[in-house]
Design a protein around this motif. Sequence first.
Motif, PDB file in Angstrom:
ATOM      1  N   MET A   8      51.064  48.970  10.782  1.00 34.77           N
ATOM      2  CA  MET A   8      52.505  49.144  10.590  1.00 34.77           C
ATOM      3  C   MET A   8      52.808  50.602  10.236  1.00 34.77           C
ATOM      4  N   THR A   9      53.775  51.178  10.876  1.00 31.67           N
ATOM      5  CA  THR A   9      54.180  52.547  10.590  1.00 31.67           C
ATOM      6  C   THR A   9      55.337  52.539   9.591  1.00 31.67           C
ATOM      7  N   SER A  10      55.633  53.738   9.102  1.00 34.04           N
ATOM      8  CA  SER A  10      56.710  53.854   8.124  1.00 34.04           C
ATOM      9  C   SER A  10      58.071  53.552   8.739  1.00 34.04           C
ATOM     10  N   THR A  11      58.140  53.556  10.079  1.00 30.67           N
ATOM     11  CA  THR A  11      59.422  53.269  10.739  1.00 30.67           C
ATOM     12  C   THR A  11      59.535  51.816  11.179  1.00 30.67           C
ATOM     13  N   ASP A  12      58.468  51.025  10.993  1.00 31.66           N
ATOM     14  CA  ASP A  12      58.504  49.608  11.349  1.00 31.66           C
ATOM     15  C   ASP A  12      59.079  48.829  10.174  1.00 31.66           C
ATOM     16  N   LEU A  13      60.354  48.514  10.260  1.00 28.02           N
ATOM     17  CA  LEU A  13      61.050  47.879   9.141  1.00 28.02           C
ATOM     18  C   LEU A  13      61.561  46.499   9.552  1.00 28.02           C
ATOM     19  N   SER A  14      60.725  45.727  10.231  1.00 31.84           N
ATOM     20  CA  SER A  14      61.182  44.444  10.745  1.00 31.84           C
ATOM     21  C   SER A  14      61.608  43.502   9.626  1.00 31.84           C
ATOM     22  N   GLY A  15      60.871  43.514   8.497  1.00 33.75           N
ATOM     23  CA  GLY A  15      61.252  42.656   7.387  1.00 33.75           C
ATOM     24  C   GLY A  15      62.584  43.050   6.796  1.00 33.75           C
ATOM     25  N   ALA A  16      62.743  44.332   6.542  1.00 37.14           N
ATOM     26  CA  ALA A  16      64.005  44.833   5.993  1.00 37.14           C
ATOM     27  C   ALA A  16      65.156  44.571   6.955  1.00 37.14           C
ATOM     28  N   ALA A  17      64.909  44.794   8.250  1.00 32.81           N
ATOM     29  CA  ALA A  17      65.957  44.583   9.246  1.00 32.81           C
ATOM     30  C   ALA A  17      66.383  43.126   9.314  1.00 32.81           C
ATOM     31  N   ALA A  18      65.401  42.212   9.211  1.00 35.04           N
ATOM     32  CA  ALA A  18      65.733  40.790   9.241  1.00 35.04           C
ATOM     33  C   ALA A  18      66.572  40.402   8.029  1.00 35.04           C
ATOM     34  N   TYR A  19      66.221  40.937   6.870  1.00 35.25           N
ATOM     35  CA  TYR A  19      66.984  40.625   5.665  1.00 35.25           C
ATOM     36  C   TYR A  19      68.414  41.157   5.767  1.00 35.25           C
ATOM     37  N   LEU A  20      68.559  42.409   6.164  1.00 34.45           N
ATOM     38  CA  LEU A  20      69.890  43.000   6.249  1.00 34.45           C
ATOM     39  C   LEU A  20      70.735  42.328   7.322  1.00 34.45           C
ATOM     40  N   ALA A  21      70.105  41.932   8.427  1.00 34.96           N
ATOM     41  CA  ALA A  21      70.838  41.214   9.467  1.00 34.96           C
ATOM     42  C   ALA A  21      71.301  39.855   8.951  1.00 34.96           C
ATOM     43  N   GLY A  22      70.442  39.201   8.157  1.00 38.46           N
ATOM     44  CA  GLY A  22      70.827  37.918   7.573  1.00 38.46           C
ATOM     45  C   GLY A  22      72.000  38.049   6.624  1.00 38.46           C
ATOM     46  N   ILE A  23      72.010  39.116   5.842  1.00 34.64           N
ATOM     47  CA  ILE A  23      73.154  39.372   4.965  1.00 34.64           C
ATOM     48  C   ILE A  23      74.422  39.551   5.791  1.00 34.64           C
ATOM     49  N   ALA A  24      74.338  40.357   6.845  1.00 29.76           N
ATOM     50  CA  ALA A  24      75.510  40.600   7.683  1.00 29.76           C
ATOM     51  C   ALA A  24      76.022  39.299   8.298  1.00 29.76           C
ATOM     52  N   ASP A  25      75.104  38.455   8.752  1.00 25.02           N
ATOM     53  CA  ASP A  25      75.508  37.172   9.344  1.00 25.02           C
ATOM     54  C   ASP A  25      76.246  36.306   8.336  1.00 25.02           C
TER      55      ASP A  25
END
Length: 246
Positions: free
Chosen positions: A1-18
């Motif tokens: 995983m690289t420092s730019t791979d933020l799949s977990g963070a992105a999933a959480y923030l997308a869930g908040i937006a939803d």
Amino acid sequence: MTSTDLSGAAAYLAGIADRIAALTATQGEAIGAAAAACVETIRRDGLIYIFGTGHSHLMAEEGHFRAGGLACVVPILASSVMLHEGAVVSGALERMAGLAAPLLGRYPIGPADTLFIFSNSGVNAVPVEAARHGREKGATVVAVTSIAYSQAAAAGRPTLAGTADIAIDNQGPPGDALVTAAEGLTVGPISTVLGAAIWNAVLTETVARLAAAGEVAPAYISSNMPGSKERNTALVERYRTRNPHL
């Protein structure tokens, strides 16, 4: 995983937006009813109380003495059902019957007031009994809770949503955590984010309705802004004798 791979963070923030979008789509009537109750409380020179146990007590602090907040808000802070003096004990206490009335008894809640109760699961004894206490005192009781969580956990018990006058569904999932990780664990609790969003949406709607009627809300401004000292000092003096936490 690289420092730019933020799949977990992105999933959480997308869930908040939803879920924020779902709040907007489904909870407008309940948010409007809560704001209307707050408007009437302010017009009657009443108080807006906020109560929660465990992590939900953070919402009481969210509403208290902050820039852009209402000075008529009184947090109900009972250390025995918060976290800082013993999380395990507080978790047990919030499930015990008979504690709400003594905890809320130091606050003179009455018919001119609105009482907000935050409980994500909506089934623990203390929040449910707090709602009953508020209604017995004549206040308008607003629940902020997850209906899905309550339905999953109730097992025949009374729920906060079913006890309050007004219920706002925070759209959160049963169990609170939002994202299923690769290990099968569900992580990323969301109730605090949603609770704060709901509270501040109600607050903003309240102030907007007062402004539309040509009335000025008793709202604090940041201490770093011009004119803040005079305005905020006057508001503190107005409410100091009725808010034990000022």
